[in-house]
Motif scaffolding. Structure first.
Motif, PDB file in Angstrom:
ATOM      1  N   ARG A  43     -38.656  31.134  -1.234  1.00  0.00           N
ATOM      2  CA  ARG A  43     -39.672  30.097  -1.056  1.00  0.00           C
ATOM      3  C   ARG A  43     -39.038  28.780  -0.622  1.00  0.00           C
ATOM      4  N   ALA A  44     -37.896  28.450  -1.208  1.00  0.00           N
ATOM      5  CA  ALA A  44     -37.195  27.220  -0.842  1.00  0.00           C
ATOM      6  C   ALA A  44     -36.679  27.293   0.592  1.00  0.00           C
ATOM      7  N   ILE A  45     -36.113  28.449   0.956  1.00  0.00           N
ATOM      8  CA  ILE A  45     -35.578  28.631   2.305  1.00  0.00           C
ATOM      9  C   ILE A  45     -36.683  28.519   3.357  1.00  0.00           C
ATOM     10  N   GLU A  46     -37.845  29.070   3.050  1.00  0.00           N
ATOM     11  CA  GLU A  46     -38.928  29.111   4.037  1.00  0.00           C
ATOM     12  C   GLU A  46     -39.801  27.856   4.037  1.00  0.00           C
ATOM     13  N   ASN A  47     -39.586  26.990   3.037  1.00  0.00           N
ATOM     14  CA  ASN A  47     -40.345  25.736   2.972  1.00  0.00           C
ATOM     15  C   ASN A  47     -39.377  24.579   2.739  1.00  0.00           C
ATOM     16  N   PRO A  48     -38.465  24.369   3.669  1.00  0.00           N
ATOM     17  CA  PRO A  48     -37.397  23.387   3.459  1.00  0.00           C
ATOM     18  C   PRO A  48     -37.877  21.944   3.592  1.00  0.00           C
ATOM     19  N   THR A  49     -37.046  21.043   3.125  1.00  0.00           N
ATOM     20  CA  THR A  49     -37.306  19.611   3.219  1.00  0.00           C
ATOM     21  C   THR A  49     -36.589  19.031   4.435  1.00  0.00           C
ATOM     22  N   ALA A  50     -37.355  18.359   5.304  1.00  0.00           N
ATOM     23  CA  ALA A  50     -36.802  17.642   6.468  1.00  0.00           C
ATOM     24  C   ALA A  50     -35.939  18.547   7.353  1.00  0.00           C
ATOM     25  N   SER A  51     -36.335  19.804   7.470  1.00  0.00           N
ATOM     26  CA  SER A  51     -35.581  20.765   8.273  1.00  0.00           C
ATOM     27  C   SER A  51     -36.507  21.894   8.694  1.00  0.00           C
ATOM     28  N   ALA A  52     -36.159  22.510   9.809  1.00  0.00           N
ATOM     29  CA  ALA A  52     -36.832  23.755  10.175  1.00  0.00           C
ATOM     30  C   ALA A  52     -36.454  24.833   9.170  1.00  0.00           C
ATOM     31  N   SER A  53     -37.282  25.854   9.023  1.00  0.00           N
ATOM     32  CA  SER A  53     -36.947  26.956   8.117  1.00  0.00           C
ATOM     33  C   SER A  53     -35.700  27.660   8.630  1.00  0.00           C
TER      34      SER A  53
END
Length: 427
Positions: A43-53
């Motif tokens: 979930r973290a990898i696919e919904n990153p902060t200030a970055s593309a997945s």
């Protein structure tokens, strides 16, 4: 009288304390732990902060270097989430043969094979190539420029040559970088010795006998010259992705933050503040602290972080009782040599002339010994403890008896059973 326990190595120490004397017990705030680690990582990898997945960052066929923390950060439990990251890369078309793991040793000693296996887990150990970073090996470093703080930047060649770089790690308060994790995976993690030394010098004020820079301290990011230098250097290298863990004091995952190495990390820092920043109304006469057990008390070098946390909760010239097994000794062969200097001023002068990270840790330990009376329960030789300016003790009960003799009648006591994590904040 009531029995209290404190973690010590892989076991615990007990002592009896008069409850009426206890002013504060610093415990992390309760937060709900993650139940499904794999689901949380993805979930973290696919919904990153200030970055593309991640699947939009890395392409099939590209080489990937994953930076992981060393044995002194075993508390991060990299082995429990790294496998999910690697499996995710595999599903994207990145084969195991295109992945390298680089252990961010900074200036720490090399890892043995058992430690490598413990860091990454059995399956990853048997599938992926694992390398130790060596800050002393000039042939394994590339020069990439200079920061605005005049820090020469030498970085591990594997980082520079890889198509993609992923930083991993864990976030906690850090005595001079503000917080651990984030860009520290790059500097000092995989940087050259010259880079590390110059960056760490920023913890001191400029000039002679000027002491420590108060802005290079725990819980400080903005205006912290050491952290700002680390961030600038990391941005120059520009790693492609970050995943950092936030854990509770019992080693359970609370949150994974992912994405841009700085913005995602800042989210994790806020969680650390909420969970481990404990407000106090009054400082105490005695602090009883545990570094938190193994590996936080693996050596004295790591235990300096707990000493620093304790400084915030006690009155000047108060007593710190510190339980730290130090099964790996001092943690750096040169550590004790720095205590040839009889004053902080002499040690500071020598450090500014020939800065080393263990030297800085020794200075911080000496600083604690000057401004506090520190009683150390450890497996270190008694003469080593005394040379450090500390008082050795064999048990918590013995240490508390000694502390009470050095303190006012009916001293006020603060307990820090998770001293390596919790930071006292006076409001």
């Amino acid at each position: 009288m009531k029995n209290y326990s404190f973690k010590y190595g892989r076991g615990e120490l007990l002592c009896k304390i008069n409850e009426k004397l206890i002013l504060n017990t610093l415990l992390p705030r309760v937060a709900a732990p993650i139940i499904d680690v794999k689901e949380a990582v993805i979930r973290a990898i696919e919904n990153p902060t200030a970055s593309a997945s991640l699947k939009n960052v890395i392409k099939k066929g590209e080489t990937v270097v994953i930076v992981v923390s060393d044995i002194t950060r075993l508390w991060i439990k990299t082995d429990q989430f790294l496998i999910h990251l690697i499996d995710y890369l595999n599903a994207m078309g990145v084969e195991d043969s295109h992945i390298d793991i680089l252990i961010a040793l900074g200036t720490h000693r090399p890892s043995n094979e058992g430690e490598k296996q413990a860091i990454v887990g059995n399956e990853v150990y048997n599938r992926i190539k694992i390398h130790d970073h060596d800050c002393f090996d000039s042939k394994g470093l590339d020069y990439v420029g200079e920061s605005s703080f005049n820090t020469p930047i030498f970085i591990n060649k594997r980082i520079v040559k890889a198509d993609r770089v992923i930083l991993t790690g864990g976030i906690a308060f850090h005595l001079f970088a503000g917080f651990g994790g984030g860009a520290k995976g790059m500097v000092p993690g995989v940087a050259g010795l010259e880079t590390i030394q110059h960056n760490h010098r920023l913890t001191f004020n400029e000039g002679i006998n000027t002491g420590l820079n108060p802005k290079a301290a725990s819980n400080k990011i903005d205006g912290n010259p050491m952290r700002e230098d680390i961030t600038e250097i990391c941005r120059m290298i520009n790693p492609d992705f970050l995943i950092n863990a936030v854990l509770d004091a019992d080693g359970r995952f609370l949150k994974f933050v992912a994405g841009d190495f700085q913005e995602a990390w800042l989210e994790g820092c806020e969680i650390i503040r909420e969970v481990y920043g404990i407000e106090l109304k009054e400082k105490s006469d005695i602090i009883i602290a545990s570094a938190g057990g193994y590996p936080k008390d693996i050596n004295l070098y790591q235990t300096v972080k707990t000493m620093d946390n304790c400084l915030y909760g006690g009155k000047e010239n108060s007593v710190i009782i510190l339980a730290s097994e130090c099964s790996d000794g001092l943690g750096a062969s040169e550590f004790l040599n720095w205590f040839q200097y009889k004053t902080l001023e002499e040690m500071e002068k020598a450090l500014k002339k020939n800065f080393t990270v263990p030297g800085y840790a020794a200075y911080k330990a000496a600083y604690t010994g000057v401004y506090r009376k520190l009683i150390l329960i450890s497996t270190l030789p008694r003469d080593h403890v005394e040379k450090l300016g500390f008082l050795p003790a064999n048990s918590l009960d013995e240490a508390l008896d000694l502390a009470c003799k050095l303190s006012p009648l009916e001293p006020k006591i603060t307990l820090m059973p998770y001293g390596g994590n919790t930071l006292p904040i006076i409001n």
